[in-house]
Structures are given as structure tokens and as C-alpha cells.
Design an enzyme around this catalytic site. Sequence first.
Site, mmCIF file in Angstrom:
data_model
loop_
_atom_site.group_PDB
_atom_site.id
_atom_site.type_symbol
_atom_site.label_atom_id
_atom_site.label_comp_id
_atom_site.label_asym_id
_atom_site.label_seq_id
_atom_site.Cartn_x
_atom_site.Cartn_y
_atom_site.Cartn_z
ATOM 1 N N SER A 183 58.902 -44.637 -47.768
ATOM 2 C CA SER A 183 59.344 -43.964 -49.032
ATOM 3 C C SER A 183 60.808 -44.500 -49.322
ATOM 4 C CB SER A 183 59.121 -42.693 -49.303
ATOM 5 O OG SER A 183 59.142 -42.299 -50.451
ATOM 6 N N HIS A 191 55.524 -46.944 -52.177
ATOM 7 C CA HIS A 191 54.862 -46.066 -53.111
ATOM 8 C C HIS A 191 55.637 -45.822 -54.377
ATOM 9 C CE1 HIS A 191 56.401 -42.257 -52.765
ATOM 10 N NE2 HIS A 191 56.157 -42.378 -51.615
#
Lengths: 75, 242
Positions: B123, B146
Site C-alpha cells: 500500500s 491497490h
Amino acid sequence: MILYTPLSELDIFPISETDYTKLRSISYKGKNIYVENISDGNYKIIQLISTDPSDFLNENYSPGTLISYQDSNDI
Amino acid sequence: MEKSQVGKKQQNNEQKEQTSDLVHKIQQLGQTSVAEAPDTNIHVLSIIGQVEGHIQLPPQNKTTKYEHILPQLIAIEQNPKIEGLIILLNTVGGDVEAGLALAEMIASLSKPTVSIVLGGGHSIGVPIAVAADYSYIVPTATMTIHPVRLTGLVIGVPQTFEYLDKMQERVIQFVVEHSGVKEDQFKELMFAKGNLTRDIGTNIVGTEAVKHGLIDEVGGVKNAMEKVNQLINMRKTQEVIQ
């Protein structure tokens, strides 16, 4: 015990206020450290906050070391 | 007579302290003495657990607080004895703004920086990893790419969506500028379907991250130390020429 629930764990088991206040960051011998207040006049070192790798070899800051309130200056 | 007694007491107390110190050390570390090292010119910054930003996380979470890291980075920049920095990353991500702040700080340091992704750099750990001058990933480490979201739930308010979309754009721009990955490719990884169960995004492992150009090389501590020393020497010779 297994709980099947869409709720988050913290909604079911909220963190008590004392847990937040038990851990604190203080300055000790010129370094910032994280300590746990073990409420007998001593702090227990949890984590040293430093970028100098040799500080981590200094036994004064090794995790688990007990330091008394007088030796530390709160920040 | 009294004086000598007092003296003896003090001696006794000192002895007790010494033995309790020793017992303590054995309890905590399993050994009595710890190796000592000379002053080092390379400092280490570890970013572990969650990147903690505006909201204080419950104490059982392992977090890296950005208010601790930012002053340390300034101190590293200022101290002439420190010549290089190694960043150890094992993070699940966290606060996007805090992570971006860290990444920008690392990218704007004048001293050579090398990052190693160990375990996970997920992330918001991705921009932090690529912010360094040179990045390494150990073969077993993974990075999850993501889209930016709040909780994983569907966003109902268009303004919130736009805000998050802008934030995501900042993350993408940063990663594209600081690594070898192309924007299209990065977006493709970010929005890929079928890789993460019931979610969009991609989880890439060590060598794949290098293949995509996200990370410079697969390697560990030895490579990182060699690289940072090499960068320090390059910087020194440049200064001499100037």
C-alpha cells in the site's frame, strides 16, 4: 470463543483508556524511547526511537530495561 | 567506625545493583554482554507495522509514527557525520498523507538513501520504498498495490470519491517519478482484477517488483550496504571535483 460478526474487533472489545496512557514516549539520556509505566516507580523500555544503529547495541536502551521516574525527563 | 559502616552499606548496595543488572540482562537478552560498535556514518531508519498519521491507533498495533520520523530525517540531513541512510521497510501501509510525507522527505534528502523491502511493503509502503535513491527487495518480500480507500466499503458520496481519486493520483505520480515503472503499467497493477480475492489490485513478489521496474534490484543487507557506500563515495568525489 469464536465470534462470527461483521463488526470490527474494537467495537466488541474497546480499548480501555489506561492502555493508551500506559505507553508513553519519554526522553532518557538524550534519546527518545517508548516506555511502559509499570506503576512501581519504574518505566520499562519498550522501544528505542533512533536511527543510529549503535544505539541499539547500547545496553542502557535495550528493551525490558527498567528505569526509574527520576532518571527520565518526560517530553 | 560509623563511617566505615556507611561505606560498607554503600558497597553492598552497589554490589546488589550490579548483580540485579546482570540478572536483568540475562532475562531480557539471554546474555551478559552486548557487542559495542564505533560511531557509524550510515544510519538506519526502520518503518515497521502501520504508518500512523493523524489518528492514533490502539496501543496493541505496532506503528511507525510520522511525527517521530520527520525530525529524525532532519537530524540526519543536518549531521555532517552521517553520510548515508538505509531504510528498512516492513509495513502493511497506513495513513496515505503520512506515508506520502515520509516519502517526500526521504526523496528530498541530499544524502544517499537506500531502501530494503523486507517481508512486506504494501500500500503506502510502495511510495516510501521507491523514494530512496536506490531500492532493494528481498526475494520473499511482497508489495500490494491497490487503490486508495477508506475502509474497503463502497463510497457513497461523490465528493469523497473525488477527494480520494485526487489523493490516488498523487500517489501514482510520486511512484512513477521515483521509480522505473510506467504510469499505465502501475495503474494496470492497481486496478487488476482476480489477483486479490474479491478486491482489485495486485500483490507482487520480490523479483516481479523488479521486473515491473518498481524496485531497482533484488537483494538484502549486503547489497544495500555496498550500494550506500558506493553512493557515498560517488558523492564525495563529486564534491572534490566541484
